[in-house]
Design a protein around this motif. Structure first.
Motif, PDB file in Angstrom:
ATOM      1  N   ALA A 175       4.207   1.530  -2.357  1.00 55.89           N
ATOM      2  CA  ALA A 175       5.618   1.346  -2.042  1.00 55.89           C
ATOM      3  C   ALA A 175       6.006  -0.130  -1.984  1.00 55.89           C
ATOM      4  O   ALA A 175       7.181  -0.469  -2.026  1.00 55.89           O
ATOM      5  N   GLN A 176       5.004  -1.008  -1.890  1.00 58.45           N
ATOM      6  CA  GLN A 176       5.309  -2.432  -1.826  1.00 58.45           C
ATOM      7  C   GLN A 176       5.407  -3.057  -3.206  1.00 58.45           C
ATOM      8  O   GLN A 176       5.697  -4.234  -3.319  1.00 58.45           O
ATOM      9  N   LEU A 177       5.123  -2.282  -4.247  1.00 52.78           N
ATOM     10  CA  LEU A 177       5.110  -2.820  -5.599  1.00 52.78           C
ATOM     11  C   LEU A 177       6.345  -2.377  -6.364  1.00 52.78           C
ATOM     12  O   LEU A 177       6.930  -1.332  -6.070  1.00 52.78           O
ATOM     13  N   THR A 214      11.456  -4.939  -2.491  1.00 50.39           N
ATOM     14  CA  THR A 214      10.801  -3.655  -2.254  1.00 50.39           C
ATOM     15  C   THR A 214      10.273  -3.585  -0.828  1.00 50.39           C
ATOM     16  O   THR A 214      10.470  -2.614  -0.115  1.00 50.39           O
ATOM     17  N   VAL A 215       9.609  -4.675  -0.417  1.00 46.71           N
ATOM     18  CA  VAL A 215       9.062  -4.699   0.928  1.00 46.71           C
ATOM     19  C   VAL A 215      10.181  -4.641   1.951  1.00 46.71           C
ATOM     20  O   VAL A 215      10.103  -3.941   2.944  1.00 46.71           O
ATOM     21  N   LEU A 251      -6.138  -0.776  -4.478  1.00 46.96           N
ATOM     22  CA  LEU A 251      -7.568  -0.708  -4.820  1.00 46.96           C
ATOM     23  C   LEU A 251      -8.101   0.715  -4.661  1.00 46.96           C
ATOM     24  O   LEU A 251      -8.806   1.226  -5.529  1.00 46.96           O
ATOM     25  N   ASP A 255      -4.721  -5.061  -1.898  1.00 42.10           N
ATOM     26  CA  ASP A 255      -4.668  -4.464  -0.561  1.00 42.10           C
ATOM     27  C   ASP A 255      -3.278  -3.965  -0.196  1.00 42.10           C
ATOM     28  O   ASP A 255      -3.040  -3.545   0.926  1.00 42.10           O
ATOM     29  N   LYS A 256      -2.353  -4.023  -1.144  1.00 39.23           N
ATOM     30  CA  LYS A 256      -1.012  -3.530  -0.849  1.00 39.23           C
ATOM     31  C   LYS A 256      -0.939  -2.031  -1.094  1.00 39.23           C
ATOM     32  O   LYS A 256      -1.837  -1.433  -1.682  1.00 39.23           O
ATOM     33  N   TYR A 257       0.171  -1.470  -0.654  1.00 39.11           N
ATOM     34  CA  TYR A 257       0.405  -0.046  -0.872  1.00 39.11           C
ATOM     35  C   TYR A 257       1.437   0.124  -1.989  1.00 39.11           C
ATOM     36  O   TYR A 257       2.267  -0.760  -2.204  1.00 39.11           O
ATOM     37  N   THR A 259      -4.302   2.234  -0.637  1.00 39.30           N
ATOM     38  CA  THR A 259      -4.006   0.907  -1.177  1.00 39.30           C
ATOM     39  C   THR A 259      -4.149   0.949  -2.692  1.00 39.30           C
ATOM     40  O   THR A 259      -4.677   1.912  -3.261  1.00 39.30           O
TER      41      THR A 259
END
Lengths: 320, 298
Positions: free
Chosen positions: A185-187, B19-20, A145, A181-183, A143
């Protein structure tokens, strides 16, 4: 979101990367930060005498004896505590190699590099160097964090007596509070690079080395990230060596701009940027900024050999 | 100015959503993702048809052709109904033999996977080890396993041991090669960050090389586990005295020209393979949700 911001323009920049300038764990400016992380009493004293990064007569060449090319030729440069220095120059001028030498990733053939008075090998052992590479270089399985806390979980021996930042608070001040708490690839690319910068700030290093951190971003995003970094750095002064291809970026961020020339890689000129701080996007439009831009561009043109002009055109072609 | 700010914020939000959206396997929040496509909206349900219908049609065609051929050549291949009848007549016997083969595959493959991965770790950390022992492993790899199997039976008897060894041997090499590639294929810039922090060799392994090698390890498993079934079956073929296992069953039934039992055993070996590969895919989705899959050599 701080309410005390005066200029609309500044608020724009803070939208991208809000600050909480009065945060309780915010370390005082540069001096105290450098002292707290030195491992021994002697190192503390050495830091007081020779703070920041000192590069003296560093040279480096690659290749075998017959076809040896000199990449760095007698580089001398000092970056004081809390000073922001950009390095700009055509491709092949050795600026990335210089950064690698300072980061302890490549050994120089000759010369000496010290960080707060420590040779590079000791500086990396004490976790005094924060590196922000060209790509975010985050671990996709961790994540945000957990990526930012990576520097705390490795080389724990150097954690003693160090004032670590609260990673959550740091991410919040980087405008990433919602993303902890995101990964990766989600950003977006810009947010990923901000995570990488937070990772370099979190263990309170003496010096930050940034290797074209915004070069992979599109122009609008790049400017947003640039101003975000500037805002954060203005309230968290660190010695920074910042490699860039962009003249406006170098001027906006830096106290000094090191113009390097290629073949062999050497420092052609060091240009002082005497724009007052704190700076904001308003400064792009000032006459002083434009004058400096002219000076830097002229210098870059001068150091470029005829054949190298097209290679460097992309770097200096950025207009505003 | 306000308008500009709002627009800027929207842009960021849309970007994040995009992106998601594209990375469908990426979870929201800290939770690990479930299988993508479990909750498909009604409007998209037709899409599922496109996934299972084509292979179903293929299977039906193959079955029909098989049945026609079997009816035309009764002494060469059995009809489908004869195979099914054989399976139903003595399910207990098939079940026992299938468990024996499964045991060989599980124990042999586990040993091969562990040894292959551990040796890959040693080779990745000490390059001289690769130069020292890789030629030996290449020699082992190019030696036909069918030739080694009888020799191992002579050496280790007709018990389970030669089966474990043959299975482990066929699994070992693809695991070694893929694990080694994965452990070497670390992101150079992340490695630079860790080296600047003076991370120890162990820390770099723990935090970067080991998790980073998993896409390659799973690609290796995809090759190795079906091979494990081949290894187990081949070992059973040559161990004439040992009667248990689907491979033994195939040999014995074929020798007696009992076509339904022969083919029923072959079908069960297929089923075993499909189950193992499906289980692997399940584990991969759990462990490797962060990998986009396209970087994985299949």
């Amino acid at each position: 979101m701080p309410a005390q911001q005066q200029h609309d323009q500044q608020r724009l920049a803070h939208e991208a990367m809000p600050l909480d300038e009065g945060g309780p764990t915010r370390a005082p400016l540069a001096g105290a930060g450098a002292g707290s992380q030195a491992a021994t009493e002697a190192a503390v004293q050495a830091a007081a005498r020779t703070g920041g990064v000192r590069i003296s007569n560093v040279s480096k060449s690659f290749g075998t004896d017959e076809s040896r090319t000199l990449v760095l030729d007698g580089i001398d440069l000092s970056v004081g505590m809390g000073e922001f220095v950009s390095v700009i120059g055509p491709s092949g001028c050795g600026k990335s190699t210089l950064l690698k030498v300072i980061a302890g990733l490549t050994d120089a053939d000759g010369g000496e590099v010290t960080v707060d008075g420590n040779p590079v090998s000791a500086a990396t052992k004490n976790k005094m160097i924060g590196l922000v590479p060209q790509s975010p270089a985050l671990m996709p399985w961790r994540t945000v964090l957990d990526n930012v806390t990576l520097p705390m979980s490795v080389n724990r021996g150097a954690n003693g007596g160090r004032s670590m930042r609260d990673p959550v608070e740091l991410l919040e001040s980087f405008g990433l509070g919602h993303a902890i708490d995101k990964y990766p690839a989600q950003l977006s690319g810009g947010m990923q690079q901000r995570v990488a910068i937070a990772r370099a700030f979190v263990f309170d290093p003496s010096v930050l080395l940034m290797d074209e951190p915004f070069s992979a971003l599109d122009e609008m995003n790049r400017d947003q990230q640039r101003m975000g970094l500037l805002d954060f750095w203005q309230s968290n002064r660190k010695a920074v060596i910042f490699i860039t291809h962009s003249v406006p970026e170098a001027i906006m961020l830096s106290d000094r701009i090191v113009v390097m020339a290629a073949h062999p890689g050497r420092i052609a000129e060091i240009i002082d940027v005497d724009l007052p701080r704190p700076r904001s996007v308003d400064d792009y439009a000032t006459d002083e900024f434009r004058d400096l831009e002219g000076i830097v561009r002229a210098k870059l043109r001068a150091v470029m050999e005829p054949g190298a002009a097209d290679a460097a055109a992309g770097g200096t072609g950025e207009t505003r | 100015m306000t308008e500009v700010r709002v627009r800027g914020a929207q842009l960021t939000a849309t970007e994040a959503t995009a992106t998601v959206g594209t990375a469908s396997a990426v979870p929201s929040g800290r939770r690990k993702p479930r299988h993508p496509g479990r909750h498909v909206p009604a409007s998209r349900r037709w899409y599922k048809w496109r996934i299972w219908l084509p292979p179903a049609v293929t299977f039906v065609i193959v079955a029909v052709v098989w049945q026609l051929l079997a009816l035309a050549n009764p002494y060469v291949i059995p009809t489908i109904d004869a195979i099914v009848a054989s399976l139903l007549r003595d399910p207990q016997m098939y079940w026992v033999n299938m468990l024996v083969t499964l045991q060989e595959v599980v124990i042999g493959a586990t040993a091969g996977i562990l040894v292959g991965f551990l040796i890959a770790v040693v080779m990745a950390e000490f390059e001289i080890m690769e130069r020292a022992v890789m030629p030996l492993f290449v020699v082992i790899m190019v030696t036909p396993i069918v030739a080694i199997a009888p020799a191992l039976v002579v050496a280790f008897g007709f018990g389970m041991m030669p089966k474990y060894i043959v299975t482990a041997l066929v699994v070992f090499f693809p695991m070694l090669v893929n694990s080694l590639a994965g452990l070497r294929d670390v992101d150079q810039r992340t490695l630079d960050v860790m080296r600047t922090l003076h991370a120890s060799r162990w820390e770099i392994f723990r935090d970067l090389r080991f998790p980073g090698s998993m896409p390659f390890v799973f690609a290796g498993l995809r090759v190795a586990l079906p091979l494990a079934i081949v290894g187990a079956a081949v070992a059973e073929f040559v161990a004439a005295g040992q009667q248990a296992g689907l491979g033994s069953l195939v040999t014995i039934a074929a020798a007696q020209a009992n076509l339904p039992v022969t083919w029923a055993s072959i079908v069960l070996l297929c089923v075993l393979g499909v189950l193992i590969v499906s289980f692997l895919a399940l584990v991969r989705n759990r462990v490797l949700w962060w990998s986009d899959g396209e970087t994985v050599a299949r």
